[in-house]
Design an enzyme around this catalytic site. Structure first.
Site, PDB file in Angstrom:
ATOM      1  N   ASP A  36       0.850  -1.200   0.000  1.00 37.02           N
ATOM      2  CA  ASP A  36       0.000   0.000   0.000  1.00 37.02           C
ATOM      3  C   ASP A  36       0.877   1.237   0.000  1.00 37.02           C
ATOM      4  O   ASP A  36       1.416   1.628   1.029  1.00 37.02           O
ATOM      5  CB  ASP A  36      -0.897   0.004   1.245  1.00 37.02           C
ATOM      6  N   ASP A 176     -10.670  -4.717  -1.585  1.00 34.74           N
ATOM      7  CA  ASP A 176      -9.649  -4.377  -0.604  1.00 34.74           C
ATOM      8  C   ASP A 176     -10.237  -3.436   0.441  1.00 34.74           C
ATOM      9  O   ASP A 176     -10.756  -2.371   0.105  1.00 34.74           O
ATOM     10  CB  ASP A 176      -8.497  -3.683  -1.358  1.00 34.74           C
ATOM     11  N   GLY A 177     -10.202  -3.918   1.704  1.00 35.83           N
ATOM     12  CA  GLY A 177     -10.662  -3.041   2.778  1.00 35.83           C
ATOM     13  C   GLY A 177     -11.710  -3.715   3.642  1.00 35.83           C
ATOM     14  O   GLY A 177     -12.825  -3.963   3.173  1.00 35.83           O
TER      15      GLY A 177
HETATM   16  C1  DX5 Z   1      -6.356   0.900   2.813  1.00 37.40           C
HETATM   17  C2  DX5 Z   1      -5.526  -0.176   2.159  1.00 37.40           C
HETATM   18  C3  DX5 Z   1      -6.025  -1.577   2.421  1.00 37.40           C
HETATM   19  C4  DX5 Z   1      -6.069  -1.889   3.859  1.00 37.40           C
HETATM   20  C5  DX5 Z   1      -6.525  -3.290   4.089  1.00 37.40           C
HETATM   21  O1  DX5 Z   1      -5.980   2.145   2.308  1.00 37.40           O
HETATM   22  O2  DX5 Z   1      -5.529   0.009   0.757  1.00 37.40           O
HETATM   23  O3  DX5 Z   1      -5.169  -2.511   1.788  1.00 37.40           O
HETATM   24  O4  DX5 Z   1      -4.800  -1.727   4.411  1.00 37.40           O
HETATM   25  O5  DX5 Z   1      -6.421  -3.499   5.469  1.00 37.40           O
HETATM   26  P1  DX5 Z   1      -7.652  -4.143   6.238  1.00 37.40           P
HETATM   27  O6  DX5 Z   1      -7.793  -5.525   5.651  1.00 37.40           O
HETATM   28  O7  DX5 Z   1      -7.210  -4.146   7.674  1.00 37.40           O
HETATM   29  O8  DX5 Z   1      -8.842  -3.284   5.979  1.00 37.40           O
END
Ligand code: DX5
Length: 231
Positions: A36, A176-177
């Site tokens: 990220d 994602d998220g």
């Molecule tokens: C948010 C990121 C995601 C996030 C995913 O800006 O792009 O990849 O880190 O983390 P979790 O799975 O904890 O939501």
């Protein structure tokens, strides 16, 4: 039917041991690793430059993808390909010339993907499906891990899936998220075959290997059920 993949976000990892953390993720059976990349402008956080990713690259063999949450991605996308990221994800909202920027990824030897923030409609990717290997539908507002899954994005995932099917191009859908054992079936059932998880992987009391296997099993069941009903 596309292959289901489980992809870790390394945001929750121990940044003082990123090489070892990447090895642990590979040993846990992840299909690729997502970095990220945040510039403190497009999102209110700052993370990895290309040199950090290049330093980890030799320690594992799983593919890397760079999720560029940055303004003016054209200016540095080539450095993430050079650092060893096979796939580079650009946000539709991050550049005036998305078509040109995606073409630049291919020109420097990478595979391109396009990401949509929660407020951006699926229509934004209709005219670039021929340039990408993947569409990423964000189910949180980007910038931080550990946020709540936005379930109202599921119809958008299904809409993107319909657009891809109509286009005739082989394009994966990533979500994602907020992906967790409770939310992954909704995302995969809507049409996502690539699921990114950060905090859910590291929170599993039985460890990374169990977390990856459990998420994969749940995603495959939901994704194949959808594919079966769509047939
Ligand atoms: C948010 C990121 C995601 C996030 C995913 O800006 O792009 O990849 O880190 O983390 P979790 O799975 O904890 O939501």
């Amino acid at each position: 039917m596309a292959t289901v993949e489980i992809v870790p976000s390394v945001l929750p990892a121990d940044f003082s041991r990123l090489g070892e953390e990447a090895v642990a993720l590979e040993e846990a059976g992840v299909d690729r690793i997502q970095w990220d990349v945040m510039d403190g402008r497009f999102v209110p956080n700052l993370t990895f430059g290309p040199d950090v990713i290049a330093a980890v690259r030799p320690h594992v063999s799983v593919p890397f993808e760079a999720h560029l949450m940055v303004e003016h991605p054209e200016e540095l996308l080539h450095r993430y390909v050079e650092a060893g990221c096979e796939l580079v994800i650009l946000h539709a909202e991050s550049t005036i010339h998305l078509h040109r920027a995606l073409t630049m990824v291919a020109d420097c030897g990478g595979k391109a993907a396009v990401a949509l923030n929660p407020s951006t409609p699926a229509e934004a990717v209709r005219d670039v499906l021929d340039l990408v290997d993947m569409v990423l539908v964000m189910t949180v507002n980007p910038g931080f891990g550990g946020q709540a899954y936005i379930a109202s994005m599921e119809p958008k995932v299904a809409q993107v899936a319909e657009m891809i099917a109509a286009s005739g191009h082989a394009v994966d859908i990533e979500v994602d998220g907020g992906i967790s054992p409770k939310t992954i079936a909704g995302a995969a059932g809507a049409g996502a075959n690539i699921l990114v998880a950060g905090s859910a992987l590291y929170k599993d009391p039985e460890g990374l290997k169990h977390a990856v296997a459990d998420l994969r099993e749940r995603a495959e069941a939901a994704y194949s059920q959808r594919a079966g009903s769509a047939a």
